[in-house]
Design an enzyme around this catalytic site. Sequence first.
Site, PDB file in Angstrom:
ATOM      1  N   ASP A  49      -7.994  -5.209  -0.027  1.00  0.00           N
ATOM      2  CA  ASP A  49      -8.511  -6.035  -1.112  1.00  0.00           C
ATOM      3  C   ASP A  49      -8.123  -7.503  -1.010  1.00  0.00           C
ATOM      4  O   ASP A  49      -8.626  -8.323  -1.777  1.00  0.00           O
ATOM      5  CB  ASP A  49      -8.004  -5.491  -2.457  1.00  0.00           C
ATOM      6  N   HIS A 107       0.850  -1.186   0.000  1.00  0.00           N
ATOM      7  CA  HIS A 107       0.000   0.000   0.000  1.00  0.00           C
ATOM      8  C   HIS A 107       0.880   1.228   0.000  1.00  0.00           C
ATOM      9  O   HIS A 107       1.917   1.246   0.642  1.00  0.00           O
ATOM     10  CB  HIS A 107      -0.915   0.004   1.232  1.00  0.00           C
TER      11      HIS A 107
HETATM   12  N1  CMC Z   1       4.173  -7.598  -4.952  1.00  0.00           N
HETATM   13  C1  CMC Z   1       5.513  -7.602  -5.112  1.00  0.00           C
HETATM   14  N2  CMC Z   1       6.292  -6.519  -4.923  1.00  0.00           N
HETATM   15  C2  CMC Z   1       5.702  -5.386  -4.566  1.00  0.00           C
HETATM   16  C3  CMC Z   1       4.318  -5.304  -4.384  1.00  0.00           C
HETATM   17  C4  CMC Z   1       3.538  -6.463  -4.593  1.00  0.00           C
HETATM   18  N3  CMC Z   1       2.192  -6.449  -4.435  1.00  0.00           N
HETATM   19  N4  CMC Z   1       3.976  -4.038  -4.032  1.00  0.00           N
HETATM   20  C5  CMC Z   1       5.127  -3.346  -4.001  1.00  0.00           C
HETATM   21  N5  CMC Z   1       6.166  -4.156  -4.315  1.00  0.00           N
HETATM   22  C6  CMC Z   1       7.598  -3.800  -4.342  1.00  0.00           C
HETATM   23  C7  CMC Z   1       7.946  -2.998  -5.579  1.00  0.00           C
HETATM   24  O1  CMC Z   1       8.354  -3.829  -6.630  1.00  0.00           O
HETATM   25  C8  CMC Z   1       9.042  -2.123  -5.051  1.00  0.00           C
HETATM   26  O2  CMC Z   1      10.206  -2.920  -4.957  1.00  0.00           O
HETATM   27  P1  CMC Z   1      11.688  -2.261  -5.206  1.00  0.00           P
HETATM   28  O3  CMC Z   1      11.839  -1.245  -4.123  1.00  0.00           O
HETATM   29  O4  CMC Z   1      12.625  -3.410  -5.113  1.00  0.00           O
HETATM   30  O5  CMC Z   1      11.618  -1.648  -6.579  1.00  0.00           O
HETATM   31  C9  CMC Z   1       8.623  -1.797  -3.617  1.00  0.00           C
HETATM   32  O6  CMC Z   1       7.798  -2.915  -3.224  1.00  0.00           O
HETATM   33  C10 CMC Z   1       7.820  -0.511  -3.485  1.00  0.00           C
HETATM   34  O7  CMC Z   1       6.707  -0.591  -4.372  1.00  0.00           O
HETATM   35  P2  CMC Z   1       6.098   0.650  -5.148  1.00  0.00           P
HETATM   36  O8  CMC Z   1       5.414   0.153  -6.373  1.00  0.00           O
HETATM   37  O9  CMC Z   1       7.151   1.709  -5.310  1.00  0.00           O
HETATM   38  O10 CMC Z   1       5.050   1.181  -4.088  1.00  0.00           O
HETATM   39  P3  CMC Z   1       3.843   2.140  -4.397  1.00  0.00           P
HETATM   40  O11 CMC Z   1       3.531   2.831  -3.132  1.00  0.00           O
HETATM   41  O12 CMC Z   1       4.113   2.971  -5.606  1.00  0.00           O
HETATM   42  O13 CMC Z   1       2.655   1.126  -4.809  1.00  0.00           O
HETATM   43  C11 CMC Z   1       0.785  -0.322  -4.697  1.00  0.00           C
HETATM   44  C12 CMC Z   1       1.623   0.757  -3.970  1.00  0.00           C
HETATM   45  C13 CMC Z   1      -0.475  -0.575  -3.877  1.00  0.00           C
HETATM   46  C14 CMC Z   1       0.365   0.200  -6.081  1.00  0.00           C
HETATM   47  C15 CMC Z   1       1.648  -1.600  -4.835  1.00  0.00           C
HETATM   48  O14 CMC Z   1       2.001  -2.083  -3.559  1.00  0.00           O
HETATM   49  C16 CMC Z   1       0.936  -2.691  -5.628  1.00  0.00           C
HETATM   50  O15 CMC Z   1       1.047  -2.721  -6.862  1.00  0.00           O
HETATM   51  N6  CMC Z   1       0.199  -3.634  -4.946  1.00  0.00           N
HETATM   52  C17 CMC Z   1      -0.569  -4.630  -5.642  1.00  0.00           C
HETATM   53  C18 CMC Z   1      -1.896  -4.022  -6.116  1.00  0.00           C
HETATM   54  C19 CMC Z   1      -2.878  -3.824  -4.968  1.00  0.00           C
HETATM   55  O16 CMC Z   1      -3.089  -4.708  -4.144  1.00  0.00           O
HETATM   56  N7  CMC Z   1      -3.542  -2.642  -4.964  1.00  0.00           N
HETATM   57  C20 CMC Z   1      -4.575  -2.310  -3.981  1.00  0.00           C
HETATM   58  C21 CMC Z   1      -4.183  -1.184  -3.074  1.00  0.00           C
HETATM   59  S1  CMC Z   1      -5.288  -1.064  -1.649  1.00  0.00           S
HETATM   60  C22 CMC Z   1      -6.809  -0.626  -2.309  1.00  0.00           C
HETATM   61  C23 CMC Z   1      -6.838   0.755  -2.785  1.00  0.00           C
HETATM   62  O17 CMC Z   1      -6.965   1.686  -1.958  1.00  0.00           O
HETATM   63  O18 CMC Z   1      -6.757   0.967  -4.002  1.00  0.00           O
END
Ligand code: CMC
Length: 428
Positions: free
Chosen positions: A364, A307
Site C-alpha cells: 500500500d 506487515h
Molecule cells: N509504524 C510504526 N511502528 C510499527 C508499524 C508502523 N507502521 N508497524 C508495526 N510497528 C511496530 C509496533 O509498534 C510493534 O512495536 P513494539 O514491538 O515495540 O511494540 C512492532 O512494530 C510489531 O508490530 P505489530 O503491530 O505487533 O505487528 P502486526 O503484525 O500485528 O501488525 C500491521 C502488522 C500491518 C497491522 C502493522 O505493521 C501496521 O499497523 N502497519 C501500518 C498499516 C498498514 O500499512 N497496513 C497495510 C498492511 S499490507 C496490506 C494488507 O494486506 O492489508
Amino acid sequence: MSESAKLSFKGQDYEFPVITGTENESAIDIAKLRASSGLITLDPGYKNTGATTSAITFLDGEEGILRYRGYRIEDLAEKSTFLEVSYLLIYGELPSQAEYENFSKEITHHTLVHEDIKKILEGFPSNAHPMGVLSSMICALTAFYPESLNPNRSEEEVNLSIIRLIAKMPTFATWAYKNEMGHPVNYPDNSLDYCSNFLKMMFALPAEKFDVDPVVASALDKLLILHADHEQNCSTSTVRIVGSSQASIYASISAGINALWGPLHGGANQSVIEMLEAIKADGGDAKKYLDKAKDKNDPFRLMGFGHRVYKNFDPRAKIIKKAADDVLEKLGVNDPILDIAKELEQAALSDQYFIDRQLYPNVDFYSGIIYRALGIPTDMFTVMFALGRLPGWIAQWKEMRENGEPIGRPRQIYTGANERDYVSMNRR
Ligand code: CMC
C-alpha cells in the site's frame, strides 16, 4: 516415517501429528488436542495458527516470495492479465486460449446490473464512503439472485455467481463513486476490456467524449494482479469463515469487503496518501513523522509500513515502486508526494527502530501514488484494492466449500465473573 510433536501436561504426554506442505512448511495438527487433553490453544491475532490447508497462494515472508498457484508474482505482473490471473486463482490452472475466451465472454456478458440496484444506490447520501456502498450493493445481490442462498445448489449455479461477481464488481465500484460525485451512473461498454470498461464507467460524463488511455488501463491491470490474492489475511479469513456457515457467496464477499475497509488492512492505501499529504502540508519534514511513529506515547503509525507476514520485503511493493516511476513518467505527472514517499522510505529503512522490527514498505505504500496519477480519488483506493482482491476471495471461498470445511468457530478462555445470583434493581 511421519513426524510428530509431543506435549507434556500434568505428568501426561500427548502426541500430535506434524503435517508438512509442498513448500516444507510444517504445522502441528492439534485437531484432537481438546478431546485428548482438555486444553485449547490461545493465539490472539492468530499469529501462529493455520486455519486451513490451501493450494492457492504461497508466500514466504522471510524470503519475500509470493506465488499464485505456483507462478511467481513478478512473472504474472509482467506477462499476464488480471482476467487470466483470476481464472488461474479460481480454477487452479492457466487457461487455454479457448478457456480464456469463454471466461472473458461470460464476464463481459454479465456486466449489467439490475435497474433496481440504482434505487438502493439513490438511498445513500453523497458523503457515504464508497466501501460501505460497495459492500451493501454486493450483499444486495442475495436479493436479486435468491437461489444463491441455497447451500446445495449445483456447481453450474455456483459458477454463475462467480462470473456475476467478477462481471458486476466494476459496475458497482464505479456507481459507488458516481453516487459520491452526484454524477449519473454509466452503463458498462461490453466492447471494452475489463479495465478499460471500469475506467470508462468511472470517468465518462454524458457531456463529454471519453477515450480510455491505454497507459492507464495497463497500469490498472497490473495493480489488480498484484492485489489478487494474499492467502489467509483478515478479509480472506473473513470470507472463508462467513462462507463456512453456508451463507451465500455474495454475503461472504460483502463481509470480506467490510474487513478490508479498516486502516490496518486495505484501508491503509487511503491512509498512506492522507499521511503523505499531511507531511507535505506540514513542511515536508519526513524525519518528524518518523519520530512520531517511533514514539510509544503517540498513536501515529507509519502507514504503508510493516506487515504481519513479510519480515524482509514485500515483493509487491518492489514491483509497485517501479510501476509508480514508470506510470508517472509516461503520464507526465510530477507528484511531489512521490518524493516525500521516497524520502520517508529511505529514512525508515536506515532507522534502527524500523530495522529492529523488520518494518518495510508494504503493497500500500506506493499503490496510492499510482492511483492518484490515474485520477482515482483517495477514498476510492480501498475500493480498487477490493476490485483486485475479488478473485482471491472467490478462489478461497470455493476452496473452503470444496474441502467441506467445518463451520469456523474459535474457542476462548473465559476471564469474566464466576456464577452469581441475579440482584433485583432496587437492591443494586
Ligand atoms: N509504524 C510504526 N511502528 C510499527 C508499524 C508502523 N507502521 N508497524 C508495526 N510497528 C511496530 C509496533 O509498534 C510493534 O512495536 P513494539 O514491538 O515495540 O511494540 C512492532 O512494530 C510489531 O508490530 P505489530 O503491530 O505487533 O505487528 P502486526 O503484525 O500485528 O501488525 C500491521 C502488522 C500491518 C497491522 C502493522 O505493521 C501496521 O499497523 N502497519 C501500518 C498499516 C498498514 O500499512 N497496513 C497495510 C498492511 S499490507 C496490506 C494488507 O494486506 O492489508
